[in-house]
Motif scaffolding. Structure first.
Motif, PDB file in Angstrom:
ATOM      1  N   TRP A 116       3.057  -6.792  -6.866  1.00 49.59           N
ATOM      2  CA  TRP A 116       2.604  -7.786  -5.786  1.00 49.59           C
ATOM      3  C   TRP A 116       3.700  -8.697  -5.615  1.00 49.59           C
ATOM      4  O   TRP A 116       3.933  -9.210  -4.427  1.00 49.59           O
ATOM      5  N   ASN A 156       6.728  -6.813  -3.998  1.00 47.60           N
ATOM      6  CA  ASN A 156       6.401  -6.834  -2.614  1.00 47.60           C
ATOM      7  C   ASN A 156       6.689  -8.233  -1.808  1.00 47.60           C
ATOM      8  O   ASN A 156       7.173  -8.208  -0.755  1.00 47.60           O
ATOM      9  N   GLU A 157       6.486  -9.244  -2.426  1.00 47.35           N
ATOM     10  CA  GLU A 157       6.944 -10.604  -1.862  1.00 47.35           C
ATOM     11  C   GLU A 157       8.391 -10.861  -1.880  1.00 47.35           C
ATOM     12  O   GLU A 157       8.957 -10.942  -0.833  1.00 47.35           O
ATOM     13  N   PHE A 191       4.957  -8.255   4.205  1.00 53.10           N
ATOM     14  CA  PHE A 191       4.540  -7.331   3.334  1.00 53.10           C
ATOM     15  C   PHE A 191       5.169  -6.037   4.230  1.00 53.10           C
ATOM     16  O   PHE A 191       4.793  -5.695   5.285  1.00 53.10           O
ATOM     17  N   GLY A 223      -0.993  -7.043  -0.275  1.00 49.91           N
ATOM     18  CA  GLY A 223       0.233  -7.888   0.294  1.00 49.91           C
ATOM     19  C   GLY A 223       1.075  -8.352  -0.740  1.00 49.91           C
ATOM     20  O   GLY A 223       0.923  -8.193  -2.130  1.00 49.91           O
ATOM     21  N   GLY A 224       2.188  -9.099  -0.235  1.00 45.75           N
ATOM     22  CA  GLY A 224       2.842  -9.706  -1.386  1.00 45.75           C
ATOM     23  C   GLY A 224       2.078 -10.701  -2.205  1.00 45.75           C
ATOM     24  O   GLY A 224       0.961 -11.082  -1.628  1.00 45.75           O
ATOM     25  N   GLU A 225       2.408 -11.145  -3.301  1.00 46.48           N
ATOM     26  CA  GLU A 225       1.540 -12.024  -4.354  1.00 46.48           C
ATOM     27  C   GLU A 225       0.941 -13.132  -3.550  1.00 46.48           C
ATOM     28  O   GLU A 225       0.025 -13.420  -3.682  1.00 46.48           O
ATOM     29  N   PHE A 232       0.238 -13.565  -0.313  1.00 49.77           N
ATOM     30  CA  PHE A 232      -0.907 -13.379   0.521  1.00 49.77           C
ATOM     31  C   PHE A 232      -2.027 -12.545  -0.030  1.00 49.77           C
ATOM     32  O   PHE A 232      -2.871 -12.185   0.641  1.00 49.77           O
TER      33      PHE A 232
END
Lengths: 427, 153
Positions: A122, A125-126, A143, B88-90, B92
């Motif tokens: 994650w 992903n960020e 995202f 999602g990205g960390e 979020f």
């Protein structure tokens, strides 16, 4: 410009993590594999190198390509790093092509890698989402899977593309990879299993999306003279093209289609293009590559395609950008069975199975996507296909495309911002 | 106090390597948009030469290169496309599931990315009328504006 040939390639196995080797050693492994495969090529014949890796955030080692250059013993030869998001590997390949085509080098090494295991998925992903506008896009919920999900929602709305058609891409690429020992995530899937895997961003599930990987790949490109001297079966690079689009998806225009030679304006009377449903940069890349390689009808004139399937949806969108079918027909193209390999059992009804295999290697969905290596990995698989040496390198003939004459490789960055297409031909 | 080094593994040796930083992030020529959000305004830009209208502002036209002028967008639009993110990205992840939309406005040539709130994910569709909402306490980020279905206005 003078003719350029690919004379060698190597890949490490792509994996979730390679904690036992850093990026230098991964590239060294791929490089040594290549040297072993081209025994008449020696280090002193290599005039320089282009390195590619996507993210300084993942690596947290600036100038990492310099460390590869010295690890391979290539100092003080010319070297540079190329970076262009997901298309980093494709751009690196074309940069090495430029070095040889221009006459600046007779032999240029292209190497690429990514070490994505250094952070959790994650956080990864960020990092990747930072390749979107940090004023207007990233803070909203940055995202990439979400961005591609929005693009395919619109594709479904415009053209009637279905989630089952997308799932067929996943079934195909994961099944192809069962015969590719370099792949990270080979498996037999059904459409139902793809749809029932965890939802990531509607309508994309886990099995619609490629994974993060550690891995490296190298290619060696050479002049005709050197290729003839050191390589038994060189492969000619007959076309290169690239294109771009606005960083923000919100800024994509609603204009007219860039036509390929086999298309007419009337084919797209009402289509607002590219919108967010198509990749204008991919169409531009294909058009330029086809013009250079004198390809008039890609479906008839290509033997296979290795394209950037970070998402099942983007494989379908890319069929259209590359002109394998018309815009809007990508879903039906996969349903027809054309992009599947002949002779493999996918558990699907495929009326025209195997007409133009797409991602015979398994693509990014199954091989993995160590960003800086990915575009070069495609070049290596294409090189082996055109040499007819898949059996030697993958220890199985199952993925060898019969009488492979001409292949296309396609590398793609964030929502279509940079895209490359290169044509390779058996000689 | 030095808490020592966190080890994730010993063969090979894997250590924790912490990193964080504060940037001085200037919105520069985009600043008026973010100020506008604090006043309940959604500012787009209009090309002073070719009249192309940007729903996400930019100071210069990407078609003709001329300077653009600020103007207030309507506060209602329609969903051009959408997705509901379950991961999602960390930063979020704690906000999932959330719905992203690209908003289209009458008279604008480009779109605007935002969140759609106060709606069940399966009720979202392309063409859904939406209305802009603004944060009472601004954070000077693009998330100071979001959208809700217009029929709930």
């Amino acid at each position: 410009m003078r003719p350029v040939y690919m004379i060698g390639g190597g890949i490490t196995k792509f994996a979730k993590a390679h904690h036992e080797k850093d990026f230098r050693l991964m590239v060294k492994e791929a490089y040594d594999y290549m040297l072993h495969d081209v025994p008449r090529l020696s280090k002193d014949m290599i005039d320089g190198a282009v390195g590619s890796y996507f993210s300084d955030h993942f690596t947290r080692q600036l100038k990492a390509a310099s460390m590869v250059q010295d690890y391979l013993g290539l100092c003080p030869k010319p070297s540079k790093r190329v970076e262009g998001g997901g298309a980093t590997g494709g751009l690196c390949f074309q940069s090495a092509w430029e070095a040889v085509a221009s006459g600046r080098m007779n032999c240029c090494l292209a190497f690429g890698f990514e070490t994505m295991s250094r952070v959790n998925t994650w956080k990864g992903n960020e990092f990747i989402a930072l390749a979107s506008d940090t004023n207007f896009d990233f803070p909203v919920g940055g995202f990439y899977s979400g961005y591609y999900a929005m693009m395919v929602q619109r594709h479904m709305y415009e053209f009637g593309t279905t989630v089952e058609q997308m799932a067929m891409v996943s079934v195909k690429n994961h099944a192809n990879a069962l015969h590719n020992p370099y792949a990270q995530k080979a498996k037999r899937l059904t459409i139902k299993q793809v749809r029932e895997s965890p939802m990531v961003a509607t309508p994309l599930t886990m099995e619609d999306i490629c994974t993060m990987s550690d891995g490296a790949a190298v290619c060696v490109l050479a002049s005709e003279e050197l290729a003839g001297k050191v390589c038994d079966r060189p492969v000619k690079i007959t076309g290169v093209g690239s294109g771009s689009d606005a960083m923000r998806m919100a800024d994509r225009p609603h204009d007219t289609v860039i036509l390929l030679p086999h298309e007419r304006e009337a084919d797209y009377h009402h289509l607002k293009y590219p919108g967010v449903h198509s990749f204008r940069g991919g169409r531009m890349a294909a058009k330029l590559a086809y013009e250079m390689a004198d390809i008039r009808n890609p479906l008839e004139e290509l033997s296979f395609v290795e394209l950037h399937d970070a998402y099942t949806s983007s494989e379908i969108q890319t069929y259209e950008d590359l002109g394998l079918c018309r815009y809007g027909e990508g879903g039906r193209f996969v349903e027809s069975g054309m992009p599947f390999l002949p002779g493999l059992d996918y558990g699907l009804e495929l009326p025209e199975q195997g007409r133009l295999p797409v991602n015979p290697s398994g693509g990014l969905l199954a091989c993995g996507h160590p960003v800086g290596a990915t575009g070069l990995m495609q070049a290596v698989f294409a090189f082996w296909q055109l040499q007819g040496t898949i059996g030697t390198h993958l220890h199985s003939e199952r993925l060898q495309v019969r009488n492979a004459k001409r292949g296309l490789i396609h590398s793609h960055a964030g929502t279509g911002t940079y895209i490359t297409a290169s044509i390779l031909e058996a000689v | 106090m030095d808490k020592g080094t966190v080890l994730y593994g010993v063969d090979p040796l894997i250590i924790q390597d912490h990193y964080e930083i504060d940037y001085h992030h200037s919105y520069a020529q985009d600043s008026p948009f973010f100020i506008g959000l604090t006043k309940g305004q959604l500012l787009g830009s209009r090309c002073t030469a070719c009249d192309y209208i940007y729903a996400t502002p930019r100071a210069h036209c990407m078609r003709c290169g001329a300077a653009t002028a600020w103007f207030a967008l309507p506060l209602t639009g329609r969903v051009h496309t959408f997705t509901t993110c379950h991961y999602g990205g960390e930063v979020f992840l704690k906000e999932t599931p959330f719905t992203l939309i690209l908003v289209e406005f009458d008279g604008a040539d480009t779109l605007f990315l935002s969140r759609l709130k106060s709606v069940q994910p399966d009720a979202v569709r392309i063409g859904l009328p939406v209305v802009a909402r603004f944060a009472k306490a601004p954070s000077f980020k693009v998330t100071d504006v979001w959208f809700e279905p217009a029929d709930q206005a």
